[in-house]
Design a protein around this motif. Structure first.
Motif, PDB file in Angstrom:
ATOM      1  N   PRO A   1      52.174 -18.889 -52.151  1.00 52.36           N
ATOM      2  CA  PRO A   1      52.417 -18.566 -50.741  1.00 52.36           C
ATOM      3  C   PRO A   1      52.734 -17.086 -50.519  1.00 52.36           C
ATOM      4  CG  PRO A   1      53.761 -20.427 -51.450  1.00 52.36           C
ATOM      5  CD  PRO A   1      53.180 -19.813 -52.682  1.00 52.36           C
ATOM      6  N   ALA A   2      52.327 -16.586 -49.369  1.00 46.70           N
ATOM      7  CA  ALA A   2      52.559 -15.186 -49.015  1.00 46.70           C
ATOM      8  C   ALA A   2      54.051 -14.848 -49.096  1.00 46.70           C
ATOM      9  CB  ALA A   2      52.034 -14.940 -47.601  1.00 46.70           C
ATOM     10  N   ALA A   3      54.887 -15.765 -48.591  1.00 50.40           N
ATOM     11  CA  ALA A   3      56.330 -15.475 -48.566  1.00 50.40           C
ATOM     12  C   ALA A   3      56.876 -15.311 -49.988  1.00 50.40           C
ATOM     13  CB  ALA A   3      57.072 -16.597 -47.841  1.00 50.40           C
ATOM     14  N   ALA A   4      56.343 -16.104 -50.926  1.00 48.65           N
ATOM     15  CA  ALA A   4      56.824 -16.009 -52.309  1.00 48.65           C
ATOM     16  C   ALA A   4      56.368 -14.691 -52.949  1.00 48.65           C
ATOM     17  CB  ALA A   4      56.315 -17.195 -53.119  1.00 48.65           C
ATOM     18  N   GLN A   5      55.173 -14.223 -52.590  1.00 45.77           N
ATOM     19  CA  GLN A   5      54.707 -12.928 -53.125  1.00 45.77           C
ATOM     20  C   GLN A   5      55.621 -11.804 -52.643  1.00 45.77           C
ATOM     21  OE1 GLN A   5      50.462 -12.283 -52.149  1.00 45.77           O
ATOM     22  NE2 GLN A   5      50.362 -14.491 -51.858  1.00 45.77           N
ATOM     23  N   LEU A   6      55.930 -11.856 -51.362  1.00 48.46           N
ATOM     24  CA  LEU A   6      56.757 -10.797 -50.775  1.00 48.46           C
ATOM     25  C   LEU A   6      58.169 -10.836 -51.357  1.00 48.46           C
ATOM     26  CD1 LEU A   6      56.883  -8.468 -48.806  1.00 48.46           C
ATOM     27  CD2 LEU A   6      57.348 -10.070 -46.971  1.00 48.46           C
ATOM     28  N   ALA A   7      58.696 -12.050 -51.537  1.00 50.95           N
ATOM     29  CA  ALA A   7      60.062 -12.190 -52.071  1.00 50.95           C
ATOM     30  C   ALA A   7      60.157 -11.559 -53.460  1.00 50.95           C
ATOM     31  CB  ALA A   7      60.444 -13.663 -52.140  1.00 50.95           C
ATOM     32  N   LEU A   8      59.066 -11.638 -54.208  1.00 56.33           N
ATOM     33  CA  LEU A   8      59.025 -11.088 -55.551  1.00 56.33           C
ATOM     34  C   LEU A   8      59.335  -9.589 -55.554  1.00 56.33           C
ATOM     35  CD1 LEU A   8      58.148 -12.283 -58.300  1.00 56.33           C
ATOM     36  CD2 LEU A   8      55.841 -11.479 -57.799  1.00 56.33           C
ATOM     37  N   MET A   9      58.936  -8.896 -54.504  1.00 55.47           N
ATOM     38  CA  MET A   9      59.078  -7.440 -54.467  1.00 55.47           C
ATOM     39  C   MET A   9      60.535  -7.015 -54.279  1.00 55.47           C
ATOM     40  SD  MET A   9      56.110  -6.665 -55.038  1.00 55.47           S
ATOM     41  CE  MET A   9      54.551  -7.520 -55.062  1.00 55.47           C
ATOM     42  N   ASN A  10      61.296  -7.771 -53.495  1.00 54.92           N
ATOM     43  CA  ASN A  10      62.729  -7.522 -53.360  1.00 54.92           C
ATOM     44  C   ASN A  10      63.077  -6.135 -52.814  1.00 54.92           C
ATOM     45  OD1 ASN A  10      65.320  -8.512 -53.616  1.00 54.92           O
ATOM     46  ND2 ASN A  10      65.656  -7.559 -55.623  1.00 54.92           N
ATOM     47  N   GLU A  11      62.190  -5.552 -52.039  1.00 59.53           N
ATOM     48  CA  GLU A  11      62.435  -4.238 -51.432  1.00 59.53           C
ATOM     49  C   GLU A  11      61.355  -4.049 -50.369  1.00 59.53           C
ATOM     50  OE1 GLU A  11      61.815  -1.163 -54.326  1.00 59.53           O
ATOM     51  OE2 GLU A  11      59.923  -2.013 -54.994  1.00 59.53           O
ATOM     52  N   PRO A  12      61.530  -3.099 -49.453  1.00 55.95           N
ATOM     53  CA  PRO A  12      60.499  -2.895 -48.437  1.00 55.95           C
ATOM     54  C   PRO A  12      59.152  -2.617 -49.113  1.00 55.95           C
ATOM     55  CG  PRO A  12      62.451  -1.600 -47.944  1.00 55.95           C
ATOM     56  CD  PRO A  12      62.660  -2.185 -49.306  1.00 55.95           C
ATOM     57  N   THR A  13      58.157  -3.385 -48.754  1.00 56.11           N
ATOM     58  CA  THR A  13      56.849  -3.287 -49.421  1.00 56.11           C
ATOM     59  C   THR A  13      55.742  -3.432 -48.396  1.00 56.11           C
ATOM     60  OG1 THR A  13      57.781  -4.329 -51.395  1.00 56.11           O
ATOM     61  CG2 THR A  13      55.398  -4.343 -51.225  1.00 56.11           C
ATOM     62  N   LEU A  14      54.791  -2.525 -48.441  1.00 55.08           N
ATOM     63  CA  LEU A  14      53.652  -2.627 -47.531  1.00 55.08           C
ATOM     64  C   LEU A  14      52.465  -3.203 -48.270  1.00 55.08           C
ATOM     65  CD1 LEU A  14      53.953   0.903 -45.856  1.00 55.08           C
ATOM     66  CD2 LEU A  14      54.792  -1.286 -44.992  1.00 55.08           C
ATOM     67  N   HIS A  15      51.796  -4.129 -47.631  1.00 56.00           N
ATOM     68  CA  HIS A  15      50.584  -4.747 -48.168  1.00 56.00           C
ATOM     69  C   HIS A  15      49.445  -4.021 -47.465  1.00 56.00           C
ATOM     70  CE1 HIS A  15      47.711  -8.274 -48.060  1.00 56.00           C
ATOM     71  NE2 HIS A  15      48.108  -8.334 -49.295  1.00 56.00           N
ATOM     72  N   ILE A  16      48.839  -3.082 -48.161  1.00 53.67           N
ATOM     73  CA  ILE A  16      47.988  -2.125 -47.449  1.00 53.67           C
ATOM     74  C   ILE A  16      46.755  -1.775 -48.285  1.00 53.67           C
ATOM     75  CG2 ILE A  16      49.380  -0.165 -48.333  1.00 53.67           C
ATOM     76  CD1 ILE A  16      48.943   1.227 -45.650  1.00 53.67           C
ATOM     77  N   PRO A  17      45.589  -1.641 -47.654  1.00 51.11           N
ATOM     78  CA  PRO A  17      44.422  -1.229 -48.439  1.00 51.11           C
ATOM     79  C   PRO A  17      44.658   0.155 -49.034  1.00 51.11           C
ATOM     80  CG  PRO A  17      43.753  -1.997 -46.258  1.00 51.11           C
ATOM     81  CD  PRO A  17      45.249  -1.876 -46.246  1.00 51.11           C
ATOM     82  N   ARG A  18      44.313   0.325 -50.296  1.00 46.83           N
ATOM     83  CA  ARG A  18      44.506   1.618 -50.963  1.00 46.83           C
ATOM     84  C   ARG A  18      43.827   2.745 -50.178  1.00 46.83           C
ATOM     85  NH1 ARG A  18      40.906   5.251 -52.201  1.00 46.83           N
ATOM     86  NH2 ARG A  18      41.664   6.785 -53.666  1.00 46.83           N
ATOM     87  N   GLY A  19      42.655   2.453 -49.632  1.00 47.25           N
ATOM     88  CA  GLY A  19      41.908   3.480 -48.906  1.00 47.25           C
ATOM     89  C   GLY A  19      42.632   3.972 -47.660  1.00 47.25           C
TER      90      GLY A  19
END
Ligand SMILES: Cc1cc2nc3c(=O)[nH]c(=O)nc-3n(C[C@H](O)[C@H](O)[C@H](O)COP(=O)(O)OP(=O)(O)OC[C@H]3O[C@@H](n4cnc5c(N)ncnc54)[C@H](O)[C@@H]3O)c2cc1C
Length: 392
Positions: free
Chosen positions: A93-111
């Protein structure tokens, strides 16, 4: 940051990727006159999504580009993890991926990060496309550079931000083979306009030593093939489509369609997954940043964050030590080397635990971890298992 021009000196930045553009922006803000040369004929804005966080996130705030990055971020999506027959193993799940980061994280295309940095330069820094550096000779007072367009110029500082196959490193520090450590894996990444899987969700299919992922990037999509090569030299000697076909043609699901498509791909980010290991990132007035200096390999998912963090810190120390380049570079390396080394170690862990598990047992273990991911305890365990933690 100061916005005066020129008083800090003249800098040549080689490479207009995330590292080169962030360096150019930070140096420009610090009073340097900057010229960027980029080998590609135009801005290279491809790639898949990345998790932009930690030192990169903080540095982006200082560069003033955080609002644009936040605006360009994509929603996190559930990832459907498949086996090699195309059967669903687990939905992560998306929420579990984000929780893994444990800090402000942007999901963003590298380009997008590269595009935003380029916009922030606002035309005030010259970016010379289709150009590289072919000669570098330095003395105590400056660096004489020969550019591929025939121009010869003298600079106070040369920054090699030209990626894992850096020509600046080759010209000043020595042959690539001395510094590049390959994992034995190949990565091919390209972007397409149409969803090749047509299901609207993010997919990641993996077997022992190989992975295919299809991700949505707003209006377009990225396709990623990643595999452990049985013969790296021979794979690299052939074209992308042949070497991908060789490793993936027995797979079902959408893979036959993807293999057909790969033949028509005009531009891909393709090559061995490597780390760069150097005892020092500078020699006199020449310094390396980003993948040219400390490439961590794809597996930490932290390359762009490190590139922006390292570039901004470089600008900071140069500003703190006007007239003392050697002292500034010493402080920069002392501060940033431990960070880069930690990420390199995380990448080595992430390779086997998540990206290319070495056995069916390891894949099953990963599936179990992802299935139970979500609560505080399992998220912590998963963070340890996958080596996901921003170095401090
Ligand atoms: C098109 C592209 C797509 C990518 N996609 C992903 C991705 O999806 N996921 C991921 O984790 N990482 C990806 N990467 C790598 C990622 O961008 C880097 O690991 C990280 O951002 C550090 O960037 P860098 O600027 O140090 O290196 P790079 O991103 O490799 O940029 C180096 C730049 O220097 C230029 N260059 C190379 N040689 C020369 C030369 N001799 N003279 C002048 N210029 C030169 C290159 O064209 C490039 O623009 C991608 C890189 C590129 C170029």
């Amino acid at each position: 940051m100061s916005t005066q021009r020129r008083e800090a000196g003249r800098a040549l930045v080689v490479g207009a990727g995330v590292a080169g553009l962030s360096t150019a922006l930070r140096l420009h803000r610090g009073g340097w006159e900057v010229l960027v040369v980029e080998k590609a004929p135009g801005s290279r804005s491809g790639g898949t999504w990345i998790s932009f966080r930690g030192v990169g996130y903080q540095a982006a705030g200082r560069l003033g580009i955080l609002p644009q990055l936040v605006e360009a971020q994509l929603p996190w999506e559930d990832i459907h993890m498949l086996d090699t027959a195309g059967r669903l193993r687990v939905v992560w799940p998306a929420a579990a991926q984000l929780a893994l980061m444990n800090e402000p994280t942007l999901h963003i295309p590298r380009g997008k990060i590269a595009d935003i940095l380029l916009d922030a330069l606002n035309g005030e820094v010259k970016v010379e496309y289709g150009t590289t550096v072919s000669g570098i000779a330095q003395d105590a007072g400056g660096v004489d550079c020969v550019l591929s367009n025939g121009v010869r110029e003298r600079f106070d500082l040369v920054v090699g931000a030209d990626g894992v196959n850096s020509v600046v490193r080759e010209l000043v520090f020595g042959p690539e083979a001395e510094f590049r450590a390959d994992f034995g894996d190949l990565l091919a990444l390209y972007n397409v306009e149409r969803n090749p899987v047509d299901t609207g969700v993010e997919h990641l299919m993996s077997g022992v030593g190989r992975m295919v992922a299809v991700s949505r990037l707003g209006d377009s999509f990225s396709v990623l093939f990643l595999w452990t090569s049985t013969d790296l030299r021979s794979d690299l000697a052939t074209d992308l489509s042949t070497s991908v076909r060789r490793r993936f043609e027995d797979l079902g699901w959408a893979v036959p369609a993807l293999l057909k498509e790969v033949e028509a791909v005009s531009s891909a980010y393709y090559g061995p997954v490597s780390q760069v290991k150097m005892d020092t990132w500078s020699q006199g007035r020449v310094v390396l940043v980003g993948d040219a200096a400390w490439c961590t390999g794809f597996y930490a998912g932290y390359g762009a964050s490190l590139a922006v963090g390292g570039a901004v810190l470089l600008g900071d120390v140069l500003e703190r030590h006007p007239g003392d380049l050697a002292g500034a570079l010493r402080e920069w390396e002392a501060g940033f080397r431990p960070v880069a080394l930690k990420v390199q170690a995380q990448a080595r862990r992430g390779r086997g635990s998540f990206f290319l598990p070495p056995s069916e047992f390891a894949i099953t273990l990963r599936t179990i971890f992802l299935r139970i991911a979500g609560n505080a305890v399992t998220t912590r365990l998963l963070r340890l298992f996958m080596g996901v933690r921003s170095p401090k």
